[in-house]
Design a protein around this motif. Structure first.
Motif, PDB file in Angstrom:
ATOM      1  N   THR A  27       0.824  -1.216   0.000  1.00 29.30           N
ATOM      2  CA  THR A  27       0.000   0.000   0.000  1.00 29.30           C
ATOM      3  C   THR A  27       0.859   1.267   0.000  1.00 29.30           C
ATOM      4  N   LYS A  28       2.169   1.103   0.202  1.00 33.34           N
ATOM      5  CA  LYS A  28       3.072   2.249   0.221  1.00 33.34           C
ATOM      6  C   LYS A  28       3.646   2.518  -1.169  1.00 33.34           C
ATOM      7  N   LYS A  29       4.278   3.670  -1.328  1.00 34.11           N
ATOM      8  CA  LYS A  29       4.964   4.029  -2.565  1.00 34.11           C
ATOM      9  C   LYS A  29       6.468   4.076  -2.295  1.00 34.11           C
ATOM     10  N   TYR A  30       7.217   3.318  -3.097  1.00 32.48           N
ATOM     11  CA  TYR A  30       8.658   3.191  -2.900  1.00 32.48           C
ATOM     12  C   TYR A  30       9.434   3.808  -4.062  1.00 32.48           C
ATOM     13  N   ALA A  31      10.609   4.332  -3.754  1.00 31.24           N
ATOM     14  CA  ALA A  31      11.571   4.664  -4.806  1.00 31.24           C
ATOM     15  C   ALA A  31      12.113   3.354  -5.381  1.00 31.24           C
ATOM     16  N   ALA A  32      12.432   3.348  -6.663  1.00 43.16           N
ATOM     17  CA  ALA A  32      12.859   2.116  -7.326  1.00 43.16           C
ATOM     18  C   ALA A  32      14.125   2.367  -8.142  1.00 43.16           C
ATOM     19  N   ILE A  33      14.970   1.339  -8.207  1.00 43.38           N
ATOM     20  CA  ILE A  33      16.255   1.437  -8.898  1.00 43.38           C
ATOM     21  C   ILE A  33      16.385   0.314  -9.925  1.00 43.38           C
ATOM     22  N   VAL A  34      16.728   0.678 -11.148  1.00 42.96           N
ATOM     23  CA  VAL A  34      17.061  -0.296 -12.191  1.00 42.96           C
ATOM     24  C   VAL A  34      18.557  -0.577 -12.100  1.00 42.96           C
ATOM     25  N   CYS A  35      18.924  -1.854 -11.920  1.00 45.17           N
ATOM     26  CA  CYS A  35      20.329  -2.242 -11.789  1.00 45.17           C
ATOM     27  C   CYS A  35      20.784  -2.948 -13.064  1.00 45.17           C
ATOM     28  N   VAL A  36      21.875  -2.470 -13.653  1.00 45.53           N
ATOM     29  CA  VAL A  36      22.300  -2.870 -14.994  1.00 45.53           C
ATOM     30  C   VAL A  36      23.631  -3.621 -14.913  1.00 45.53           C
ATOM     31  N   HIS A  37      23.645  -4.838 -15.449  1.00 40.90           N
ATOM     32  CA  HIS A  37      24.843  -5.673 -15.320  1.00 40.90           C
ATOM     33  C   HIS A  37      25.936  -5.311 -16.331  1.00 40.90           C
ATOM     34  N   PRO A  38      27.163  -5.713 -16.062  1.00 42.24           N
ATOM     35  CA  PRO A  38      28.269  -5.503 -17.004  1.00 42.24           C
ATOM     36  C   PRO A  38      28.105  -6.335 -18.275  1.00 42.24           C
ATOM     37  N   GLY A  39      28.967  -6.085 -19.250  1.00 42.89           N
ATOM     38  CA  GLY A  39      29.071  -6.978 -20.393  1.00 42.89           C
ATOM     39  C   GLY A  39      29.540  -8.337 -19.919  1.00 42.89           C
ATOM     40  N   SER A  40      28.996  -9.390 -20.515  1.00 43.38           N
ATOM     41  CA  SER A  40      29.292 -10.801 -20.212  1.00 43.38           C
ATOM     42  C   SER A  40      28.628 -11.290 -18.939  1.00 43.38           C
ATOM     43  N   SER A  41      27.899 -10.440 -18.246  1.00 44.55           N
ATOM     44  CA  SER A  41      27.330 -10.775 -16.950  1.00 44.55           C
ATOM     45  C   SER A  41      25.858 -11.135 -17.070  1.00 44.55           C
ATOM     46  N   VAL A  42      25.266 -11.514 -15.931  1.00 40.46           N
ATOM     47  CA  VAL A  42      23.828 -11.768 -15.840  1.00 40.46           C
ATOM     48  C   VAL A  42      23.305 -11.183 -14.536  1.00 40.46           C
ATOM     49  N   LYS A  43      21.997 -11.196 -14.411  1.00 39.97           N
ATOM     50  CA  LYS A  43      21.315 -10.527 -13.301  1.00 39.97           C
ATOM     51  C   LYS A  43      21.674 -11.088 -11.931  1.00 39.97           C
ATOM     52  N   GLU A  44      22.088 -12.354 -11.881  1.00 37.17           N
ATOM     53  CA  GLU A  44      22.389 -12.976 -10.587  1.00 37.17           C
ATOM     54  C   GLU A  44      23.751 -12.564 -10.047  1.00 37.17           C
ATOM     55  N   GLN A  45      24.543 -11.862 -10.838  1.00 37.39           N
ATOM     56  CA  GLN A  45      25.887 -11.506 -10.402  1.00 37.39           C
ATOM     57  C   GLN A  45      25.904 -10.117  -9.785  1.00 37.39           C
ATOM     58  N   THR A  46      26.802  -9.254 -10.166  1.00 40.62           N
ATOM     59  CA  THR A  46      26.994  -8.010  -9.418  1.00 40.62           C
ATOM     60  C   THR A  46      25.777  -7.074  -9.451  1.00 40.62           C
ATOM     61  N   ALA A  47      25.031  -7.045 -10.553  1.00 42.89           N
ATOM     62  CA  ALA A  47      23.819  -6.211 -10.575  1.00 42.89           C
ATOM     63  C   ALA A  47      22.825  -6.684  -9.525  1.00 42.89           C
ATOM     64  N   GLY A  48      22.702  -8.012  -9.381  1.00 38.92           N
ATOM     65  CA  GLY A  48      21.817  -8.562  -8.372  1.00 38.92           C
ATOM     66  C   GLY A  48      22.303  -8.296  -6.969  1.00 38.92           C
ATOM     67  N   LEU A  49      23.623  -8.304  -6.795  1.00 42.28           N
ATOM     68  CA  LEU A  49      24.176  -8.005  -5.471  1.00 42.28           C
ATOM     69  C   LEU A  49      23.797  -6.589  -5.043  1.00 42.28           C
ATOM     70  N   TYR A  50      23.980  -5.608  -5.945  1.00 45.47           N
ATOM     71  CA  TYR A  50      23.625  -4.233  -5.603  1.00 45.47           C
ATOM     72  C   TYR A  50      22.117  -4.076  -5.434  1.00 45.47           C
ATOM     73  N   ALA A  51      21.340  -4.776  -6.271  1.00 44.78           N
ATOM     74  CA  ALA A  51      19.877  -4.708  -6.136  1.00 44.78           C
ATOM     75  C   ALA A  51      19.439  -5.225  -4.773  1.00 44.78           C
ATOM     76  N   SER A  52      20.036  -6.339  -4.343  1.00 40.89           N
ATOM     77  CA  SER A  52      19.701  -6.908  -3.037  1.00 40.89           C
ATOM     78  C   SER A  52      20.051  -5.939  -1.909  1.00 40.89           C
ATOM     79  N   LYS A  53      21.243  -5.347  -1.995  1.00 39.16           N
ATOM     80  CA  LYS A  53      21.656  -4.395  -0.969  1.00 39.16           C
ATOM     81  C   LYS A  53      20.727  -3.179  -0.930  1.00 39.16           C
ATOM     82  N   LEU A  54      20.308  -2.712  -2.090  1.00 31.66           N
ATOM     83  CA  LEU A  54      19.417  -1.554  -2.134  1.00 31.66           C
ATOM     84  C   LEU A  54      18.054  -1.875  -1.530  1.00 31.66           C
ATOM     85  N   SER A  55      17.578  -3.094  -1.786  1.00 31.34           N
ATOM     86  CA  SER A  55      16.276  -3.463  -1.219  1.00 31.34           C
ATOM     87  C   SER A  55      16.320  -3.479   0.305  1.00 31.34           C
ATOM     88  N   LYS A  56      17.460  -3.850   0.854  1.00 32.30           N
ATOM     89  CA  LYS A  56      17.598  -3.862   2.313  1.00 32.30           C
ATOM     90  C   LYS A  56      17.642  -2.447   2.894  1.00 32.30           C
TER      91      LYS A  56
END
Length: 306
Positions: A27-56
């Motif tokens: 029911t709340k409104k949150y700020a949101a961040i798009v996290c973009v991975h490096p070349g050769s990478s996928v979402k589960e790697q460093t982009a996901g790490l920063y996304a997880s940290k931001l959610s916390k």
């Protein structure tokens, strides 16, 4: 909380992970961040790490696989196309605006390495992006142009002709498969060896990050300048994070170029002492220092009082 989601880039499904804050309240409104991975990478790697940290830290965050790569759709496979990479970011913003718990006026972007360049480039013309964080950014076009550009483009042209006339598609490795293979080939650059340590060992490897690049991608990469027109169009608040252990990939140089060129009135650059390019991917001390700068920056830039 992490949830697998999908959104569209044209007719292609883009696979993503959506990260929600602890004690999430729809029911709340949150700020949101798009996290973009490096070349050769996928979402589960460093982009996901920063996304997880931001959610916390109270943000909604999304990390996705680039079109043509990972679990996302699109052919030809393993294509690294800057225009589509930037469009992926726009489409991620589109998706976030459909979520009732996301504040449409409080969306930011964070990118790492080539993703940092793509993130800045998207923000040039995507005004729904209200804040930009670029972690160890690499202007991928600049990096490719520095290595025998004309000779490489001639080779790409010959390969396209061969494929048009029935030859197999050429797929190459982003990096050698191991440090031993790199050293045997005379490749001893610190950034390259750290890339192998991150991507090709248990430290950061993921089965969907399979080290494959469609060779003919190189022509599009050569012509791409992630920071073109930043002095005119990049006006959003900007934070650049770099490490001071400088390697051949050029992220330290690119980070300062982005910072200096950006038209943003609210901009800053932070150097993590003793950190290399790849330390900022996942190493606890380096990423913790980065987050100490990122969180208050985003909280201010995406404040409801803006």
């Amino acid at each position: 909380m992490q949830t697998a989601v999908k959104f569209l880039n044209r007719d292609w499904e883009v696979a993503a992970n959506l990260y929600l804050p602890d004690n999430f309240d729809k029911t709340k409104k949150y700020a949101a961040i798009v996290c973009v991975h490096p070349g050769s990478s996928v979402k589960e790697q460093t982009a996901g790490l920063y996304a997880s940290k931001l959610s916390k830290e109270g943000f909604v965050a999304i990390a996705f696989d680039a079109t043509f790569q990972g679990e996302s759709g699109g052919t030809p496979r393993y294509l690294e196309d800057p225009a589509t990479r930037v469009e992926d970011i726009r489409c991620a913003v589109d998706y976030l605006t459909t979520l009732g718990f996301v504040d449409k006026e409080r969306i930011g972007v964070l990118g790492v390495c080539a993703g940092g360049g793509y993130a800045a480039n998207a923000a040039l013309t995507e005004r729904r992006i209200k804040a930009v964080v670029s972690v160890s950014p690499a202007n991928i076009g600049r990096a490719y142009r520095e290595y025998s550009a004309i000779e490489m483009l001639e080779t790409v042209g010959r390969q396209r002709t061969a494929e048009a006339n029935g030859a197999d598609t050429l797929v190459i490795n982003w990096t050698p498969a191991s440090a031993e293979a790199a050293k045997q080939a005379g490749m001893t650059d610190a950034d390259l060896l750290e890339a192998i340590d991150y991507y090709r060992t248990p430290r950061g490897e993921h089965p969907n990050a399979n080290n494959k690049l469609l060779f003919t991608s190189i022509s599009a990469l050569m012509a791409f300048d992630a920071f073109h027109l930043a002095e005119y169009l990049l006006t959003q608040p900007l934070l650049v994070i770099v490490g001071d252990k400088v390697g051949s990939f050029g992220a330290y140089r690119d980070g300062f170029e982005l910072y200096n060129k950006a038209a943003s009135k609210d901009k800053s650059i932070h150097t993590v002492k003793g950190a290399s390019h790849y330390d900022l991917y996942d190493q606890p001390e380096a990423t913790a220092e980065a987050m100490e700068k990122i969180v208050p920056f985003l909280q201010k830039a995406l404040s409801t009082e803006q």
